[in-house]
Design a protein around this motif. Structure first.
Motif, mmCIF file in Angstrom:
data_model
loop_
_atom_site.group_PDB
_atom_site.id
_atom_site.type_symbol
_atom_site.label_atom_id
_atom_site.label_comp_id
_atom_site.label_asym_id
_atom_site.label_seq_id
_atom_site.Cartn_x
_atom_site.Cartn_y
_atom_site.Cartn_z
ATOM 1 N N SER A 82 -82.133 64.318 20.339
ATOM 2 C CA SER A 82 -83.497 64.076 20.827
ATOM 3 C C SER A 82 -84.012 65.259 21.645
ATOM 4 O O SER A 82 -85.196 65.619 21.561
ATOM 5 N N ILE A 83 -83.144 65.845 22.438
ATOM 6 C CA ILE A 83 -83.531 67.022 23.226
ATOM 7 C C ILE A 83 -83.864 68.198 22.306
ATOM 8 O O ILE A 83 -84.844 68.910 22.515
ATOM 9 N N PHE A 104 -88.352 63.236 24.716
ATOM 10 C CA PHE A 104 -88.247 64.168 25.841
ATOM 11 C C PHE A 104 -89.342 65.241 25.805
ATOM 12 O O PHE A 104 -89.303 66.192 26.584
ATOM 13 N N SER A 110 -81.024 54.050 17.978
ATOM 14 C CA SER A 110 -79.718 54.361 17.385
ATOM 15 C C SER A 110 -78.837 53.119 17.327
ATOM 16 O O SER A 110 -78.840 52.299 18.245
ATOM 17 N N LEU A 138 -74.021 58.027 21.412
ATOM 18 C CA LEU A 138 -74.919 58.191 22.555
ATOM 19 C C LEU A 138 -75.151 59.679 22.843
ATOM 20 O O LEU A 138 -76.298 60.122 22.992
ATOM 21 N N VAL A 139 -74.081 60.451 22.918
ATOM 22 C CA VAL A 139 -74.210 61.892 23.154
ATOM 23 C C VAL A 139 -74.995 62.548 22.017
ATOM 24 O O VAL A 139 -75.907 63.353 22.252
ATOM 25 N N SER A 183 -77.562 66.508 16.381
ATOM 26 C CA SER A 183 -76.869 65.218 16.454
ATOM 27 C C SER A 183 -75.606 65.249 15.600
ATOM 28 O O SER A 183 -74.570 64.674 15.981
ATOM 29 N N SER A 210 -77.184 61.232 20.052
ATOM 30 C CA SER A 210 -78.592 60.825 20.088
ATOM 31 C C SER A 210 -79.362 61.563 21.179
ATOM 32 O O SER A 210 -80.503 61.991 20.966
ATOM 33 N N ILE A 211 -78.737 61.730 22.338
ATOM 34 C CA ILE A 211 -79.401 62.431 23.440
ATOM 35 C C ILE A 211 -79.605 63.908 23.103
ATOM 36 O O ILE A 211 -80.713 64.442 23.238
ATOM 37 N N ILE A 229 -82.369 70.334 29.452
ATOM 38 C CA ILE A 229 -81.544 69.444 30.281
ATOM 39 C C ILE A 229 -81.793 69.717 31.767
ATOM 40 O O ILE A 229 -81.941 68.792 32.576
ATOM 41 N N SER A 285 -73.008 67.346 17.591
ATOM 42 C CA SER A 285 -72.619 66.638 18.818
ATOM 43 C C SER A 285 -71.694 65.471 18.497
ATOM 44 O O SER A 285 -70.713 65.234 19.204
ATOM 45 N N ILE A 288 -83.956 55.615 22.919
ATOM 46 C CA ILE A 288 -84.171 56.757 23.821
ATOM 47 C C ILE A 288 -85.609 57.221 23.638
ATOM 48 O O ILE A 288 -86.060 57.448 22.510
#
Length: 286
Positions: free
Chosen positions: A250-251, A214, A196, A243-244, A232, A246-247, A274, A235, A211
């Motif tokens: 990805s999850i 997962f 990212s 960053l948030v 994404s 992307s995480i 999570i 979020s 990242i």
């Protein structure tokens, strides 16, 4: 088994995550078009669909035997949509007055060099603009989506769009930025995760990070990019943090990979994943 796929399942992911969704698309006057309309209505999604004479609902079939993908059979029409249909979509964009607009591009008629520019100009200036291109059997160009807030191409498509086969992913994202000036890029790298980049007005405030995936058990990767796109987008819209976004994206993609078939991901799926990640971290620390 039949699933709503493509941009339709992106809409279903967005709805499952809690958004109010208006979905504009083109469908055929056929049984698959009816299946899509009924499925989206059941999900609580408002659908503005257009039809064109002789154009079928895009239908993609995969024949699987003992976990192996043996054969792919598609029925579709890739010719550009008519100017009448294009103008109808433009009016729907203007009328909707939404917080975010997601262009989910599979190159089956709606998006091309001219239509992307025309439809993009219909988006209100302060709304969040997102574009994604997931092209398996067609050529797409993520760089045609100029000045978007977020784009989420995969590596193969990004390299095709920039004519860059060999450089690092960092150089690849910089090439995309030079061509189309997105504010943020989430570059999908398949089993290697994502890379990212946030682009600021000056190099000092530009930053990038990667990242890892997962995924615990890859059952069916089809639709992972759709889940990432939806989660994404929401979020970032909520937190203004790449960053948030992307995480969480990805999850969501990892959750989709662990299901067989194209299933809308819910917040409970995200929370469960999570919790699983947190448990692994605690175990490693001990």
């Amino acid at each position: 088994k039949n699933y709503v796929g493509g941009a339709g399942v992106v809409a279903m992911h967005l709805k499952a995550a809690g958004a109010n969704v208006i979905f504009s698309t083109i469908l055929g006057n056929d049984s698959y078009g009816k299946f899509v309309r009924e499925s989206l209505k059941k999900s609580g999604i408002k659908i503005n669909y257009q039809t064109e004479k002789l154009r079928p609902t895009t239908n993609k079939n995969v024949i699987i035997s003992q976990g192996y993908r043996m054969l792919k059979l598609d029925k579709l029409d890739n010719k550009p949509i008519s100017n009448k249909t294009l103008k109808s979509f433009s009016r729907e964009i203007i009328k909707s007055r939404s917080n975010a607009y997601v262009f989910s591009d599979f190159r089956h008629g709606i998006f091309n060099r001219d239509s992307v520019s025309f439809l993009s100009s219909s988006i209100p200036s302060k709304s969040f603009k997102v574009a994604d291109s997931q092209v398996a059997s067609r050529w797409g160009n993520i760089c045609e989506f100029e000045n978007f807030d977020l784009v989420t191409p995969n590596e193969k498509e990004a390299r095709f769009s920039t004519g860059d086969q060999d450089t690092t992913v960092k150089s690849l994202t910089q090439s995309i930025f030079k061509k189309s000036k997105p504010k943020n890029i989430i570059l999908k790298l398949g089993s290697k995760g994502i890379y990212s980049t946030h682009f600021a007005n000056n190099d000092e405030n530009t930053f990038a990070f990667s990242i890892d995936s997962f995924v615990d058990k890859n059952v069916d990767p089809v639709g992972a990019g759709d889940a990432l796109l939806a989660y994404s987008t929401l979020s970032y819209l909520k937190t203004k943090s790449l960053l948030v976004a992307s995480i969480i994206g990805s999850i969501a993609a990892a959750c989709e990979c662990e299901y067989d078939g194209n299933i809308p991901i819910t917040p409970s799926d995200i929370i469960k994943k999570i919790n699983s990640i947190e448990q692994k971290i605690k175990f490693k620390i001990k």
